[in-house]
Write a protein that holds these residues in place. Structure first.
Motif, PDB file in Angstrom:
ATOM      1  N   SER A 103       0.809  -1.220   0.000  1.00  0.00           N
ATOM      2  CA  SER A 103       0.000   0.000   0.000  1.00  0.00           C
ATOM      3  C   SER A 103       0.841   1.268   0.000  1.00  0.00           C
ATOM      4  O   SER A 103       0.506   2.235  -0.682  1.00  0.00           O
ATOM      5  CB  SER A 103      -0.948   0.013   1.202  1.00  0.00           C
ATOM      6  N   TYR A 104       1.911   1.291   0.765  1.00  0.00           N
ATOM      7  CA  TYR A 104       2.739   2.495   0.862  1.00  0.00           C
ATOM      8  C   TYR A 104       3.980   2.441  -0.018  1.00  0.00           C
ATOM      9  O   TYR A 104       4.565   3.476  -0.328  1.00  0.00           O
ATOM     10  CB  TYR A 104       3.148   2.744   2.316  1.00  0.00           C
ATOM     11  N   SER A 105       4.401   1.265  -0.441  1.00  0.00           N
ATOM     12  CA  SER A 105       5.622   1.155  -1.242  1.00  0.00           C
ATOM     13  C   SER A 105       5.345   1.153  -2.740  1.00  0.00           C
ATOM     14  O   SER A 105       6.226   1.470  -3.533  1.00  0.00           O
ATOM     15  CB  SER A 105       6.412  -0.094  -0.846  1.00  0.00           C
ATOM     16  N   PHE A 106       4.126   0.823  -3.146  1.00  0.00           N
ATOM     17  CA  PHE A 106       3.762   0.828  -4.557  1.00  0.00           C
ATOM     18  C   PHE A 106       3.768   2.269  -5.081  1.00  0.00           C
ATOM     19  O   PHE A 106       3.218   3.174  -4.477  1.00  0.00           O
ATOM     20  CB  PHE A 106       2.374   0.210  -4.743  1.00  0.00           C
ATOM     21  N   GLY A 107       4.453   2.484  -6.186  1.00  0.00           N
ATOM     22  CA  GLY A 107       4.560   3.825  -6.757  1.00  0.00           C
ATOM     23  C   GLY A 107       5.716   4.621  -6.195  1.00  0.00           C
ATOM     24  O   GLY A 107       6.016   5.714  -6.680  1.00  0.00           O
ATOM     25  N   VAL A 108       6.390   4.093  -5.161  1.00  0.00           N
ATOM     26  CA  VAL A 108       7.464   4.829  -4.488  1.00  0.00           C
ATOM     27  C   VAL A 108       8.795   4.091  -4.601  1.00  0.00           C
ATOM     28  O   VAL A 108       9.804   4.678  -4.974  1.00  0.00           O
ATOM     29  CB  VAL A 108       7.119   5.054  -2.997  1.00  0.00           C
ATOM     30  N   ASN A 132      10.952   1.533 -11.291  1.00  0.00           N
ATOM     31  CA  ASN A 132       9.706   1.851 -12.000  1.00  0.00           C
ATOM     32  C   ASN A 132       8.518   1.993 -11.063  1.00  0.00           C
ATOM     33  O   ASN A 132       7.376   2.008 -11.513  1.00  0.00           O
ATOM     34  CB  ASN A 132       9.417   0.773 -13.048  1.00  0.00           C
ATOM     35  N   GLY A 133       8.768   2.057  -9.755  1.00  0.00           N
ATOM     36  CA  GLY A 133       7.691   2.215  -8.784  1.00  0.00           C
ATOM     37  C   GLY A 133       6.890   0.959  -8.535  1.00  0.00           C
ATOM     38  O   GLY A 133       5.768   1.024  -8.040  1.00  0.00           O
ATOM     39  N   ARG A 134       7.457  -0.191  -8.843  1.00  0.00           N
ATOM     40  CA  ARG A 134       6.711  -1.437  -8.679  1.00  0.00           C
ATOM     41  C   ARG A 134       6.845  -2.048  -7.291  1.00  0.00           C
ATOM     42  O   ARG A 134       6.463  -3.183  -7.069  1.00  0.00           O
ATOM     43  CB  ARG A 134       7.137  -2.420  -9.761  1.00  0.00           C
ATOM     44  N   GLY A 135       7.413  -1.318  -6.380  1.00  0.00           N
ATOM     45  CA  GLY A 135       7.418  -1.750  -4.991  1.00  0.00           C
ATOM     46  C   GLY A 135       8.662  -2.489  -4.540  1.00  0.00           C
ATOM     47  O   GLY A 135       9.729  -2.404  -5.139  1.00  0.00           O
ATOM     48  N   HIS A 189     -13.107   6.286 -11.197  1.00  0.00           N
ATOM     49  CA  HIS A 189     -11.895   5.954 -10.448  1.00  0.00           C
ATOM     50  C   HIS A 189     -10.970   5.043 -11.250  1.00  0.00           C
ATOM     51  O   HIS A 189      -9.746   5.160 -11.166  1.00  0.00           O
ATOM     52  CB  HIS A 189     -12.249   5.318  -9.103  1.00  0.00           C
ATOM     53  N   ALA A 190     -11.546   4.131 -12.024  1.00  0.00           N
ATOM     54  CA  ALA A 190     -10.721   3.252 -12.859  1.00  0.00           C
ATOM     55  C   ALA A 190      -9.929   4.079 -13.872  1.00  0.00           C
ATOM     56  O   ALA A 190      -8.730   3.865 -14.061  1.00  0.00           O
ATOM     57  CB  ALA A 190     -11.590   2.219 -13.566  1.00  0.00           C
ATOM     58  N   SER A 191     -10.573   5.044 -14.508  1.00  0.00           N
ATOM     59  CA  SER A 191      -9.855   5.868 -15.479  1.00  0.00           C
ATOM     60  C   SER A 191      -8.835   6.767 -14.783  1.00  0.00           C
ATOM     61  O   SER A 191      -7.757   7.026 -15.317  1.00  0.00           O
ATOM     62  CB  SER A 191     -10.829   6.697 -16.321  1.00  0.00           C
ATOM     63  N   ALA A 213      -3.094   7.977 -13.560  1.00  0.00           N
ATOM     64  CA  ALA A 213      -2.034   8.078 -12.548  1.00  0.00           C
ATOM     65  C   ALA A 213      -0.890   7.128 -12.864  1.00  0.00           C
ATOM     66  O   ALA A 213       0.281   7.486 -12.729  1.00  0.00           O
ATOM     67  CB  ALA A 213      -2.597   7.793 -11.155  1.00  0.00           C
ATOM     68  N   MET A 214      -1.210   5.929 -13.332  1.00  0.00           N
ATOM     69  CA  MET A 214      -0.174   4.959 -13.707  1.00  0.00           C
ATOM     70  C   MET A 214       0.636   5.473 -14.896  1.00  0.00           C
ATOM     71  O   MET A 214       1.853   5.331 -14.934  1.00  0.00           O
ATOM     72  CB  MET A 214      -0.800   3.600 -14.033  1.00  0.00           C
ATOM     73  N   GLU A 215      -0.034   6.078 -15.868  1.00  0.00           N
ATOM     74  CA  GLU A 215       0.678   6.670 -17.011  1.00  0.00           C
ATOM     75  C   GLU A 215       1.626   7.772 -16.529  1.00  0.00           C
ATOM     76  O   GLU A 215       2.755   7.873 -16.996  1.00  0.00           O
ATOM     77  CB  GLU A 215      -0.318   7.250 -18.013  1.00  0.00           C
ATOM     78  N   TYR A 216       1.163   8.586 -15.599  1.00  0.00           N
ATOM     79  CA  TYR A 216       1.982   9.666 -15.054  1.00  0.00           C
ATOM     80  C   TYR A 216       3.215   9.104 -14.352  1.00  0.00           C
ATOM     81  O   TYR A 216       4.324   9.596 -14.544  1.00  0.00           O
ATOM     82  CB  TYR A 216       1.155  10.514 -14.086  1.00  0.00           C
ATOM     83  N   PHE A 217       3.009   8.064 -13.538  1.00  0.00           N
ATOM     84  CA  PHE A 217       4.132   7.437 -12.838  1.00  0.00           C
ATOM     85  C   PHE A 217       5.174   6.923 -13.827  1.00  0.00           C
ATOM     86  O   PHE A 217       6.366   7.058 -13.610  1.00  0.00           O
ATOM     87  CB  PHE A 217       3.670   6.262 -11.985  1.00  0.00           C
ATOM     88  N   ASN A 218       4.714   6.301 -14.888  1.00  0.00           N
ATOM     89  CA  ASN A 218       5.643   5.725 -15.860  1.00  0.00           C
ATOM     90  C   ASN A 218       6.485   6.784 -16.553  1.00  0.00           C
ATOM     91  O   ASN A 218       7.575   6.497 -17.029  1.00  0.00           O
ATOM     92  CB  ASN A 218       4.892   4.888 -16.887  1.00  0.00           C
TER      93      ASN A 218
END
Length: 125
Positions: free
Chosen positions: A35-40, A44-47, A104-106, A111-116
């Motif tokens: 929950s807290y490590s995903f995206g961080v 590539n932010g995959r935890g 929320h799905a979109s 958000a995932m595109e932004y992270f990438n």
């Protein structure tokens, strides 16, 4: 064994390589809450698995909330096909009553595109 990847109260990172070593020695399952490590964490932010370069297949189930890093609601679970089939079987009653609203799905996809493309992540050990 159930553990968080990045501990909310302390900010410490779980020692995943050591946990995998103990898993092999004592034959238990690892459920990892990202929950807290995903995206961080990770390049590539995959935890945590990416952060430590641990094969994801060694972790029985990875779960996480989309609230913290994605600013949405809901969550995700991933794991081996055996574990996911079990989750689908036991979760059939919730598929249509607790699904993610389209808005929320979109939002999560954007958000995932932004992270990438742009996010800064923790990559060193």
């Amino acid at each position: 064994l159930v553990t968080e990847g990045l501990f909310f109260n302390t900010g410490q990172i779980a020692n995943l390589p050591k946990l995998v070593e103990l898993k092999k020695q004592y034959k238990f399952r690892i459920f990892l809450d990202e929950s807290y490590s995903f995206g961080v964490l990770g390049e590539n932010g995959r935890g945590l698995t990416e952060y430590y370069h641990v094969d994801r297949r060694l972790i029985d189930m990875i779960t996480g909330s989309m609230e913290f890093s994605l600013g949405s609601i809901g969550g995700f679970a991933c794991g081996s096909s055996f574990v996911i089939r079990h989750q689908r079987l036991l979760g059939q009653g919730y598929v249509f009553s607790a699904s993610l609203p389209p808005l929320h799905a979109s939002m999560v996809l954007k958000a995932m595109e932004y992270f990438n493309k742009r996010a800064v992540r923790v990559t060193g050990k």
